[in-house]
Design a protein around this motif. Sequence first.
Motif, PDB file in Angstrom:
ATOM      1  N   MET A   1       0.841  -1.184   0.000  1.00  0.00           N
ATOM      2  CA  MET A   1       0.000   0.000   0.000  1.00  0.00           C
ATOM      3  C   MET A   1       0.879   1.237   0.000  1.00  0.00           C
ATOM      4  O   MET A   1       1.956   1.253   0.562  1.00  0.00           O
ATOM      5  CB  MET A   1      -0.941  -0.014   1.186  1.00  0.00           C
ATOM      6  CG  MET A   1      -1.965  -1.134   1.101  1.00  0.00           C
ATOM      7  SD  MET A   1      -3.312  -1.047   2.283  1.00  0.00           S
ATOM      8  CE  MET A   1      -2.455  -1.184   3.813  1.00  0.00           C
ATOM      9  N   SER A   2       0.393   2.260  -0.613  1.00  0.00           N
ATOM     10  CA  SER A   2       1.169   3.474  -0.796  1.00  0.00           C
ATOM     11  C   SER A   2       1.230   4.306   0.486  1.00  0.00           C
ATOM     12  O   SER A   2       0.291   4.367   1.243  1.00  0.00           O
ATOM     13  CB  SER A   2       0.532   4.310  -1.906  1.00  0.00           C
ATOM     14  OG  SER A   2       1.206   5.515  -2.074  1.00  0.00           O
ATOM     15  N   SER A   3       2.373   4.943   0.709  1.00  0.00           N
ATOM     16  CA  SER A   3       2.489   5.828   1.861  1.00  0.00           C
ATOM     17  C   SER A   3       2.619   7.275   1.419  1.00  0.00           C
ATOM     18  O   SER A   3       2.465   8.189   2.195  1.00  0.00           O
ATOM     19  CB  SER A   3       3.687   5.430   2.722  1.00  0.00           C
ATOM     20  OG  SER A   3       4.859   5.508   1.952  1.00  0.00           O
ATOM     21  N   ASN A   4       2.917   7.516   0.145  1.00  0.00           N
ATOM     22  CA  ASN A   4       3.068   8.870  -0.378  1.00  0.00           C
ATOM     23  C   ASN A   4       2.345   8.919  -1.712  1.00  0.00           C
ATOM     24  O   ASN A   4       2.880   8.523  -2.726  1.00  0.00           O
ATOM     25  CB  ASN A   4       4.546   9.209  -0.541  1.00  0.00           C
ATOM     26  CG  ASN A   4       4.752  10.653  -0.932  1.00  0.00           C
ATOM     27  OD1 ASN A   4       3.813  11.436  -0.941  1.00  0.00           O
ATOM     28  ND2 ASN A   4       5.968  10.996  -1.277  1.00  0.00           N
ATOM     29  N   LEU A   5       1.122   9.406  -1.723  1.00  0.00           N
ATOM     30  CA  LEU A   5       0.264   9.313  -2.886  1.00  0.00           C
ATOM     31  C   LEU A   5      -0.184  10.691  -3.325  1.00  0.00           C
ATOM     32  O   LEU A   5      -0.703  11.460  -2.533  1.00  0.00           O
ATOM     33  CB  LEU A   5      -0.949   8.449  -2.524  1.00  0.00           C
ATOM     34  CG  LEU A   5      -1.956   8.180  -3.601  1.00  0.00           C
ATOM     35  CD1 LEU A   5      -1.352   7.306  -4.685  1.00  0.00           C
ATOM     36  CD2 LEU A   5      -3.159   7.493  -2.999  1.00  0.00           C
ATOM     37  N   ASP A   6       0.037  11.006  -4.600  1.00  0.00           N
ATOM     38  CA  ASP A   6      -0.447  12.267  -5.137  1.00  0.00           C
ATOM     39  C   ASP A   6      -1.821  12.089  -5.768  1.00  0.00           C
ATOM     40  O   ASP A   6      -2.750  12.810  -5.471  1.00  0.00           O
ATOM     41  CB  ASP A   6       0.523  12.824  -6.173  1.00  0.00           C
ATOM     42  CG  ASP A   6       1.810  13.294  -5.543  1.00  0.00           C
ATOM     43  OD1 ASP A   6       2.853  13.200  -6.203  1.00  0.00           O
ATOM     44  OD2 ASP A   6       1.767  13.746  -4.393  1.00  0.00           O
ATOM     45  N   PHE A   7      -1.944  11.128  -6.676  1.00  0.00           N
ATOM     46  CA  PHE A   7      -3.244  10.837  -7.249  1.00  0.00           C
ATOM     47  C   PHE A   7      -3.256   9.420  -7.789  1.00  0.00           C
ATOM     48  O   PHE A   7      -2.218   8.818  -8.012  1.00  0.00           O
ATOM     49  CB  PHE A   7      -3.621  11.835  -8.349  1.00  0.00           C
ATOM     50  CG  PHE A   7      -2.752  11.754  -9.575  1.00  0.00           C
ATOM     51  CD1 PHE A   7      -3.122  10.939 -10.631  1.00  0.00           C
ATOM     52  CD2 PHE A   7      -1.588  12.483  -9.670  1.00  0.00           C
ATOM     53  CE1 PHE A   7      -2.322  10.845 -11.755  1.00  0.00           C
ATOM     54  CE2 PHE A   7      -0.791  12.402 -10.792  1.00  0.00           C
ATOM     55  CZ  PHE A   7      -1.152  11.592 -11.842  1.00  0.00           C
ATOM     56  N   THR A  28      -3.790   5.591   5.524  1.00  0.00           N
ATOM     57  CA  THR A  28      -4.896   6.161   6.305  1.00  0.00           C
ATOM     58  C   THR A  28      -5.950   6.704   5.337  1.00  0.00           C
ATOM     59  O   THR A  28      -5.604   7.267   4.302  1.00  0.00           O
ATOM     60  CB  THR A  28      -4.415   7.303   7.219  1.00  0.00           C
ATOM     61  OG1 THR A  28      -3.797   8.299   6.420  1.00  0.00           O
ATOM     62  CG2 THR A  28      -3.436   6.800   8.258  1.00  0.00           C
ATOM     63  N   PRO A  29      -7.226   6.510   5.649  1.00  0.00           N
ATOM     64  CA  PRO A  29      -8.277   6.977   4.740  1.00  0.00           C
ATOM     65  C   PRO A  29      -8.415   8.493   4.766  1.00  0.00           C
ATOM     66  O   PRO A  29      -8.980   9.057   5.691  1.00  0.00           O
ATOM     67  CB  PRO A  29      -9.527   6.274   5.252  1.00  0.00           C
ATOM     68  CG  PRO A  29      -9.255   5.964   6.672  1.00  0.00           C
ATOM     69  CD  PRO A  29      -7.766   5.803   6.793  1.00  0.00           C
ATOM     70  N   SER A  30      -7.887   9.125   3.762  1.00  0.00           N
ATOM     71  CA  SER A  30      -8.014  10.579   3.653  1.00  0.00           C
ATOM     72  C   SER A  30      -7.888  10.970   2.194  1.00  0.00           C
ATOM     73  O   SER A  30      -7.453  10.187   1.368  1.00  0.00           O
ATOM     74  CB  SER A  30      -6.937  11.274   4.485  1.00  0.00           C
ATOM     75  OG  SER A  30      -5.661  10.968   3.956  1.00  0.00           O
ATOM     76  N   GLY A  31      -8.277  12.165   1.892  1.00  0.00           N
ATOM     77  CA  GLY A  31      -8.154  12.670   0.544  1.00  0.00           C
ATOM     78  C   GLY A  31      -9.492  12.842  -0.127  1.00  0.00           C
ATOM     79  O   GLY A  31     -10.548  12.805   0.502  1.00  0.00           O
ATOM     80  N   TYR A  32      -9.428  13.020  -1.425  1.00  0.00           N
ATOM     81  CA  TYR A  32     -10.636  13.241  -2.204  1.00  0.00           C
ATOM     82  C   TYR A  32     -10.451  12.669  -3.608  1.00  0.00           C
ATOM     83  O   TYR A  32      -9.342  12.386  -4.034  1.00  0.00           O
ATOM     84  CB  TYR A  32     -10.986  14.728  -2.275  1.00  0.00           C
ATOM     85  CG  TYR A  32      -9.915  15.585  -2.902  1.00  0.00           C
ATOM     86  CD1 TYR A  32      -9.912  15.810  -4.274  1.00  0.00           C
ATOM     87  CD2 TYR A  32      -8.924  16.167  -2.133  1.00  0.00           C
ATOM     88  CE1 TYR A  32      -8.916  16.585  -4.845  1.00  0.00           C
ATOM     89  CE2 TYR A  32      -7.940  16.943  -2.701  1.00  0.00           C
ATOM     90  CZ  TYR A  32      -7.943  17.151  -4.065  1.00  0.00           C
ATOM     91  OH  TYR A  32      -6.964  17.916  -4.636  1.00  0.00           O
ATOM     92  N   GLY A  48     -14.995  14.845  -4.465  1.00  0.00           N
ATOM     93  CA  GLY A  48     -15.690  14.106  -3.424  1.00  0.00           C
ATOM     94  C   GLY A  48     -14.719  13.626  -2.360  1.00  0.00           C
ATOM     95  O   GLY A  48     -13.726  12.971  -2.678  1.00  0.00           O
ATOM     96  N   MET A  49     -14.969  13.983  -1.124  1.00  0.00           N
ATOM     97  CA  MET A  49     -14.120  13.533  -0.018  1.00  0.00           C
ATOM     98  C   MET A  49     -14.274  12.025   0.170  1.00  0.00           C
ATOM     99  O   MET A  49     -15.346  11.478  -0.016  1.00  0.00           O
ATOM    100  CB  MET A  49     -14.484  14.260   1.278  1.00  0.00           C
ATOM    101  CG  MET A  49     -14.256  15.762   1.219  1.00  0.00           C
ATOM    102  SD  MET A  49     -12.552  16.231   0.804  1.00  0.00           S
ATOM    103  CE  MET A  49     -11.677  15.623   2.229  1.00  0.00           C
TER     104      MET A  49
END
Length: 87
Positions: A1-7, A28-32, A48-49
Motif C-alpha cells: 500500500m502506498s504511503s506517499n500518494l499524489d493521485f 490512512t483513509p483521507s483525501g478526495y 468528493g471527499m
Amino acid sequence: MSSNLDFVFNFFSRPNWLLSAGHCIPQTPSGYSIYGTNDIKSSTGRRGMLKQFIVHPDYNPTNFDKDLSLIKPQYNMQISAASTPIC
C-alpha cells in the motif's frame, strides 16, 4: 500500500463506491476524488471527499495478485452526463 500518494485513477461502480488498485491505497483513509473529467486541472470536475478504503483481503504486494480495492466516498458521487458508473 502506498504511503506517499499524489493521485490515483479509479472508476466509480456505483454512486457510493469507487474501484481502484490495492497498491494505490494510502495507509490512512483521507483525501478526495475528482470525477466527471479526465483532466485534473479542469474546473468542470467534481470533488468528493473519501471516507473508507478497503483493500482486497488476499491482495499480494509481491506479485500484485488481487490488486483491487474499494473506496467509499463520504457522500454519494453525483451521476451526470460526464460521470456515469462503469456498470
